[in-house]
Scaffold this active site. Structure first.
Site, mmCIF file in Angstrom:
data_model
loop_
_atom_site.group_PDB
_atom_site.id
_atom_site.type_symbol
_atom_site.label_atom_id
_atom_site.label_comp_id
_atom_site.label_asym_id
_atom_site.label_seq_id
_atom_site.Cartn_x
_atom_site.Cartn_y
_atom_site.Cartn_z
ATOM 1 N N SER A 71 -49.825 13.991 43.251
ATOM 2 C CA SER A 71 -49.591 15.164 44.020
ATOM 3 C C SER A 71 -49.413 14.862 45.830
ATOM 4 O O SER A 71 -49.139 15.626 46.436
ATOM 5 C CB SER A 71 -50.623 16.271 43.910
ATOM 6 N N SER A 124 -48.161 18.637 44.019
ATOM 7 C CA SER A 124 -48.597 19.894 44.322
ATOM 8 C C SER A 124 -48.726 19.945 46.124
ATOM 9 O O SER A 124 -48.899 21.249 46.551
ATOM 10 C CB SER A 124 -50.072 20.269 43.803
ATOM 11 N N LYS A 179 -54.501 21.113 53.767
ATOM 12 C CA LYS A 179 -54.040 21.768 52.086
ATOM 13 C C LYS A 179 -54.934 22.773 51.828
ATOM 14 O O LYS A 179 -56.297 22.676 51.889
ATOM 15 C CB LYS A 179 -53.873 20.315 51.130
#
Lengths: 494, 486
Positions: free
Chosen positions: A184, A160, A79
């Site tokens: 998330s 997210s 990420k």
């Protein structure tokens, strides 16, 4: 040889160890998949060289007869909230576009130390703020899933960690890192039919992770199944003296201890999680989950978490408050974006830089956070929200006197279409209604796929556990996984 | 408590000044409060900056135990309450020298609670209350004079640990403010928690001043920032009080505001008013857990405290040292350290105190040296004083020997030995010289014997001169008396 990209972390690791295939073959197969999936926009930066270097190292170690590292030769996605040395780290913002840290986050370093390679930096909601991946400066991530309703609306991969969830479900990577502040990891895992665990706050170091809301942020793994999550989490977790909130506890051997036998365990069903307007399919799945856990030997009890309805409002005060402060460092003085209009003074530079560098959702949260912390409003909002947070933690404490684990849905709906909710921030925030309470309490929680809705989209179930009991969470998740037999995956259209 | 009689005469009568000080003291530590970066003074710009100090993305603060220890010890030294549970808060504001966009400080739950400092002004003692001591980070520094258009930022100081020591508004005169700051500085230096170096910025004070008619409630105060010497603090109080009285007596109102002191112009000037004051949006720093101290840590802090100035002074007084000398010797930790070593080496209190405050301080002044770099060590000094006490050296000879010690660094015994400076009480030798002196000055002997006894001093001088200063003066006195009167 069959397509190596159909394999998960454990299978890849074992195959490389036994010599069934080489790490280089694995890396190459995934690199090709990544390069052909631009339409999904899951990556901000691709790093094939990194994956190949790790693969070469694993193959060389095997050739030399050395014991292979736990993740030797397994390529993963990172990420883009984790700082990676020499590799652009943006938090999906214009503010940090082009920023190459001179340091490596503790979590990513631990993964490299475990032998993993990096296929690239994954897209996300800007500064991890969003539930649909529509706030990235680098464009929306498109879910690989499509509704089987005759249309082909582009769907949200969740947020997210949407780049992570999309890449895993599209088989571009076997696993990826995520971060979870209010859901998330779990919500995107649910939207894309994969697994993801947010461990106890403090299990994974936050050092080198671009901060959103410090008291909530926690890194965790996302992968195709529970075992792979356990393997990844073992590599990512551990005490870090560079993070003052890091847990000074040994990392258990979660994978080795995995057991789907839940005899003697009590699982609580919190009645407050039955929210108005929740689709009947989710109700049905939840009941199905109860039956699966019973089948695994667990006793089911009804519990009450009376302050649940206040969790979301409290979260949307605390998280923006911390974010407004954490993001103050992006001021154009030392690194990243700087906008200096003609004749601008220092204040003008801040304003111009931050107006250009932060997207609308980030600006919205900075404004909310600044407001709730300001003199005259602090007690009405921030202090009150902290009290609610304490009450929510106490709700869970009380529940643990009646049960060992909790079972809830992960999200109140299946994936929605991109653009469907982006005009209505409040509707968007409601996505986190089931994931936020455990974030506020800092306790471990995991999402596993349970089934499909009428349109063929994945739905997730959430297991919530006591502090430090990742093992219990993984075990119950495994029990669901085994019984759900979830094998659906998106049809390749990209 | 002694009430101060300090009053300022205004057009409408007498005014009283009310003063509180917020002293920022840099904690003596090799590393910053939340990062491992070094803290040395005078390093090249931006050479002591860690990733944390530069607020790079993802960087986190980790408290430095030594800084906490020093603040706790400081609190103990002023008899303050030590809070076993304290917490760091963020103070948010934007400035180019503040990399994180917030300063980590302690607003709600400081490490150290109420304490007190005793001061002495014109012989009267007074206790000044300390409200709290909290620990916080320093900011960096802007440099505006390096480039015609650009300003540069030096982050060397960014993250350096400061103790903010907040007094109660207990001071009533410039002298009290000065005495408080000096005393505080002395205590910090004894404890070793701050080097007290005001011209290097290790210690600076924000001076809160208000005026009122005696007996009336507190007036509106102003805060004059970053005053960096005891003298300037006293001047600030005086100048600001006069300004406020002038404003009020001319029908104006004092605005609560931040001011700065300009020593060149001898005035205070407004920096910013309350209207554009910052809203700092304080809240608990979520990157840091609350600070919890255990008894073992506190015991360890307490055990490591040295004897403090007040206790030391009392001990010196008990040795028979004069209050003045005791005050001088305890004011600076280095003087006290030297004097204690001198006592340790066997010197007797009062004589040693006199010698240090007059002879040694005089010599160091002349040589422009501080006591830590004294050419004469405490052991050597004790030896010298011992030679005087046992009668080997007269005071005059001791002065000579001391001068030679300053020059050569040699031990006094060696000097006495090599140069034959030993005092003699050999009556035979002295009597022989006295006989010669009386013979050479028969006229003066006659005058003396006819009643001019003031001449006695003359004979002493002549004898001492003849003995090259080495004769024991009291023996000379005795023998001369006998020879002249006998």
């Amino acid at each position: 040889m069959s397509d190596l990209t159909t394999l998960g972390v454990a299978a890849l690791r074992d195959g490389i160890r036994t010599g069934e295939f080489s790490a280089r073959e694995v890396a190459d197969a995934f690199i090709v998949k990544v390069s052909k999936a631009k339409q999904l926009n899951a990556f901000i930066v691709e790093t094939p060289d990194h994956a190949i270097a790790a693969a070469k190292e694993a193959d060389a170690a095997r050739a030399a007869g050395e014991t292979l590292k736990p993740l030797a030769g397994v390529p993963i996605g990172m990420k883009d909230l984790f700082c990676t040395k020499g590799v652009q780290t943006t938090a999906a913002s214009h503010m940090l576009e082009g920023f190459k840290p001179v340091y490596e986050s503790t979590v990513s370093q631990k993964l490299w130390d475990a032998g993993a390679g990096m296929l690239g930096k994954l897209n996300l909601d800007q500064f991890a703020m969003g539930s649909s991946n529509e706030t990235s400066y680098f464009g929306n991530v498109i879910s690989p899933w499509r509704r089987q309703d005759g249309g082909n609306a582009a769907l949200a991969p969740g947020g997210s960690s949407g780049g992570s969830s999309a890449a895993i479900s599209a088989r571009l990577v076997p696993a990826a890192t995520g971060t979870d502040t209010g859901g998330s990891i779990r919500q995107p895992a649910a939207f894309t039919g994969i697994s993801g665990i947010k461990p106890t706050y403090g299990r994974c170091s936050r050092w080198g992770v671009v901060a959103f809301a410090s008291s909530l942020d926690q890194a965790g793994p996302m992968a195709r199944d529970v075992r792979d999550c356990a393997i990844m989490l073992e590599a990512m977790a551990g005490f870090d003296p560079k993070d003052a909130t890091s847990l000074d506890m040994a990392v258990p051997n979660w994978e080795a201890a995995l057991s789907a036998d839940l005899r003697g365990k009590k699982v609580g069903i919190p009645k407050e999680y039955r929210v108005d307007g929740m689709p009947s399919e989710i109700e049905a799945l939840w009941q199905q989950g109860i039956d699966w856990l019973k089948d695994a030997g667990a006793e089911i009890v009804e519990v009450s978490l009376p302050h649940t309805k206040y969790a979301l409002p409290a979260y949307y005060i605390i998280a923006p408050a911390e974010a407004s402060s954490n993001l103050a460092r992006y001021d154009g003085v030392r690194y990243g974006q700087r906008d200096l209009p003609d004749g601008a003074n220092l204040q003008d530079m801040y304003a111009a830089t931050r107006a250009a560098g932060f997207g609308p959702e980030v600006q919205r949260r900075i404004l909310i956070g600044t407001y709730v912390l300001s003199a005259g409003f602090y007690d009405a909002y921030y202090t009150q929200a902290q009290k609610v947070r304490t009450l929510i933690a106490q709700d869970f404490e009380k529940a643990w006197t009646q049960c060992d684990l909790l079972l809830t849905p992960t999200a109140p709906s299946a994936a929605f279409a991109l653009g469907e909710k982006s005009a209505d921030p409040l509707a968007m925030y409601l996505n986190d209604v089931f994931t936020v309470p455990s974030s506020l309490a800092g306790i471990p929680a995991m999402s596993v796929p349970g089934g499909l809705d009428k349109d063929g989209l994945p739905l997730g179930l959430q297991i919530i556990g006591k502090p430090f009991d990742e093992q219990g969470v993984l075990d119950a998740s495994l029990a669901i996984e085994q019984r759900a037999g979830f094998t659906a995956k998106p049809e390749q259209w990209w | 408590m002694a009430e101060s009689s300090y009053r300022i005469k205004g057009a409408t009568g007498e005014w009283e000044v009310v003063i509180g000080l917020e002293v920022h003291a840099q904690v003596t530590s090799n590393a910053k409060l939340f990062s491992g970066a070094a803290t040395e003074f005078g390093a090249e710009p931006n050479t002591q900056v860690s990733l944390v100090d530069a607020a790079m993305p993802g960087m986190l603060p980790v408290p430095n135990r030594e800084c906490i220890r020093q603040a706790v010890r400081t609190g103990m030294a002023i008899d303050a309450q030590i809070n076993k549970w304290s917490r760091f808060d963020r103070k948010n504001y934007f400035y180019a020298d503040l990399p994180q966009g917030y300063q980590i400080s302690q607003l709600y739950h400081p490490l150290v609670g109420e304490g007190e400092v005793e001061i002495e002004v014109e012989g009267a003692t007074k206790t000044i209350g300390v409200e709290r001591i909290h620990v916080e980070q320093d900011a960096g520094k802007l440099m505006h004079d390096q480039h015609p258009r650009l300003s540069y930022v030096d982050l060397n100081r960014s993250g350096v640990a400061l103790m903010e020591i907040v007094s109660k508004p207990d001071m009533r005169s410039p002298a009290e403010a000065g005495a408080y700051l000096s005393k505080l500085r002395s205590i910090l230096r004894y404890v070793g928690s701050c080097d007290g170096n005001m011209d290097q910025g290790s210690m600076r004070a924000d001076v809160n001043v208000s005026v009122r008619k005696p007996g009336e409630p507190f007036g509106t105060r102003t805060e004059t920032k970053n005053v960096n010497s005891v003298r300037f603090v006293m001047q600030t109080v005086e100048i600001e009080a006069l300004r406020q009285i002038d404003v009020i007596e001319n029908g104006g109102k004092i605005v609560q505001e931040t001011r700065l002191f300009d020593p060149d112009k001898g005035e205070t000037r407004s920096m910013r008013s309350k209207e554009d004051a910052h809203d700092y949006r304080y809240f608990p720093d979520p990157d840091l857990l609350p600070l919890e101290l255990d008894d073992a840590f506190l015991d360890d802090c307490r055990a490591s405290l040295p004897e403090l100035p007040d206790a030391k002074r009392a001990r010196y007084l008990a040795l028979g040292i004069t209050p003045y000398n005791a005050g001088v010797l305890t004011a600076e930790v280095e003087s006290a350290r030297y004097f204690d070593a001198l006592l340790e080496a066997g010197a007797k209190g009062p004589a040693a105190a006199n010698w240090v405050t007059s002879e040694l301080f005089g010599a160091l002044n002349r040589l422009d040296k501080d006591i830590e770099h004294s050419p004469v060590s405490p052991t050597q000094a004790a030896e010298l004083l011992g030679l005087v006490a046992e009668g080997t050296l007269s005071n005059t000879l001791a002065k000579q020997v001391f001068e030679i010690m300053l020059e050569t660094g040699d031990d006094p015994a060696k000097i006495v030995e090599e140069r034959g400076l030993k005092q003699t009480s050999d009556t035979g030798a002295i009597e022989a010289e006295i006989a010669k002196v009386l013979e050479a000055n028969a006229d003066k002997v006659a005058e003396y014997r006819s009643g001019k006894d003031k001449l006695f001093g003359f004979f002493v001088g002549q004898t001492m001169k003849a003995m090259a200063g080495k004769a024991n003066p009291s023996v000379v006195n005795d023998l001369l008396k006998k020879a002249l009167d006998g």
